[in-house]
Design a protein around this motif. Structure first.
Motif, PDB file in Angstrom:
ATOM      1  N   ALA A 132       0.877  -1.281   0.099  1.00 28.50           N
ATOM      2  CA  ALA A 132      -0.080  -0.052   0.050  1.00 28.50           C
ATOM      3  C   ALA A 132       0.852   1.152   0.182  1.00 28.50           C
ATOM      4  CB  ALA A 132      -0.699  -0.005   1.258  1.00 28.50           C
ATOM      5  N   PHE A 133       1.788   1.188   0.795  1.00 32.19           N
ATOM      6  CA  PHE A 133       2.827   2.519   0.901  1.00 32.19           C
ATOM      7  C   PHE A 133       3.601   2.675  -0.237  1.00 32.19           C
ATOM      8  CE2 PHE A 133       1.965   1.881   5.490  1.00 32.19           C
ATOM      9  CZ  PHE A 133       1.628   3.274   5.650  1.00 32.19           C
ATOM     10  N   ALA A 188       2.730   1.557  -3.293  1.00 29.48           N
ATOM     11  CA  ALA A 188       1.681   2.045  -4.498  1.00 29.48           C
ATOM     12  C   ALA A 188       1.476   3.626  -4.453  1.00 29.48           C
ATOM     13  CB  ALA A 188       0.414   1.331  -4.265  1.00 29.48           C
ATOM     14  N   LYS A 189       1.204   3.892  -2.810  1.00 32.27           N
ATOM     15  CA  LYS A 189       0.923   5.241  -2.871  1.00 32.27           C
ATOM     16  C   LYS A 189       2.223   6.210  -3.386  1.00 32.27           C
ATOM     17  CE  LYS A 189      -0.520   8.726   0.789  1.00 32.27           C
ATOM     18  NZ  LYS A 189      -1.861   8.897   0.925  1.00 32.27           N
ATOM     19  N   SER A 190       3.416   5.845  -3.126  1.00 34.15           N
ATOM     20  CA  SER A 190       4.472   6.485  -3.644  1.00 34.15           C
ATOM     21  C   SER A 190       4.728   6.454  -5.140  1.00 34.15           C
ATOM     22  CB  SER A 190       5.925   5.973  -2.866  1.00 34.15           C
ATOM     23  OG  SER A 190       6.151   4.794  -3.586  1.00 34.15           O
ATOM     24  N   LYS A 191       3.972   5.454  -5.623  1.00 35.62           N
ATOM     25  CA  LYS A 191       4.021   5.676  -7.336  1.00 35.62           C
ATOM     26  C   LYS A 191       2.534   6.249  -7.831  1.00 35.62           C
ATOM     27  CE  LYS A 191       6.652   1.677  -8.245  1.00 35.62           C
ATOM     28  NZ  LYS A 191       6.751   0.280  -9.514  1.00 35.62           N
ATOM     29  N   ASN A 192       1.835   6.964  -6.973  1.00 38.72           N
ATOM     30  CA  ASN A 192       0.647   7.556  -7.173  1.00 38.72           C
ATOM     31  C   ASN A 192      -0.370   6.718  -7.816  1.00 38.72           C
ATOM     32  OD1 ASN A 192      -0.812   9.847  -7.092  1.00 38.72           O
ATOM     33  ND2 ASN A 192      -0.504  10.285  -9.143  1.00 38.72           N
ATOM     34  N   SER A 205      -3.343   3.563  -6.503  1.00 33.72           N
ATOM     35  CA  SER A 205      -4.448   3.385  -5.618  1.00 33.72           C
ATOM     36  C   SER A 205      -3.748   2.403  -4.522  1.00 33.72           C
ATOM     37  CB  SER A 205      -5.562   2.332  -6.171  1.00 33.72           C
ATOM     38  OG  SER A 205      -6.392   2.011  -5.029  1.00 33.72           O
ATOM     39  N   ALA A 206      -3.383   3.078  -3.226  1.00 33.53           N
ATOM     40  CA  ALA A 206      -3.120   2.093  -2.069  1.00 33.53           C
ATOM     41  C   ALA A 206      -3.923   1.153  -1.533  1.00 33.53           C
ATOM     42  CB  ALA A 206      -2.610   3.337  -0.845  1.00 33.53           C
ATOM     43  N   TRP A 223      -3.889  -2.068  -4.196  1.00 29.47           N
ATOM     44  CA  TRP A 223      -2.554  -2.539  -3.865  1.00 29.47           C
ATOM     45  C   TRP A 223      -2.181  -3.304  -2.539  1.00 29.47           C
ATOM     46  CZ3 TRP A 223       0.044  -4.261  -8.001  1.00 29.47           C
ATOM     47  CH2 TRP A 223      -0.306  -4.003  -9.208  1.00 29.47           C
ATOM     48  N   SER A 232       0.560  12.382 -11.950  1.00 27.71           N
ATOM     49  CA  SER A 232      -0.675  13.231 -10.935  1.00 27.71           C
ATOM     50  C   SER A 232      -1.286  13.923 -12.168  1.00 27.71           C
ATOM     51  CB  SER A 232       0.282  14.130 -10.181  1.00 27.71           C
ATOM     52  OG  SER A 232       0.931  15.178 -10.757  1.00 27.71           O
TER      53      SER A 232
END
Length: 68
Positions: free
Chosen positions: A14-15, A17-21, A23-24, A27, A50
């Motif tokens: 999750a983290f 995926a969030k860093s890759k923009n 869906s946290a 994932w 973004s």
């Protein structure tokens, strides 16, 4: 005790995926259910742009500017 590893790998996914923009939540769940497969897919998945970057690219494409 047996759920610790999938939970930790789900959080990592999750983290990451969030860093890759990406869906946290999606994932995180995928990496919880299929930890190894989810993380391998995530490793090869390109980061999403973004909304600001998408808009800038669209403007560049319309004006004929090349991305640098």
């Amino acid at each position: 005790m047996i759920l610790i590893i999938p939970v930790v790998l789900g959080l990592i996914g999750a983290f990451w995926a969030k860093s890759k923009n990406l869906s946290a939540g999606l994932w995180g769940i995928l990496c919880f259910i299929l930890p190894v497969i989810g993380l391998v897919i995530l490793a090869f998945k390109k980061a999403d742009l973004s909304p600001e970057e998408k808009l800038a690219n669209a403007i560049r494409a319309q004006t004929g500017q090349v991305n640098s």
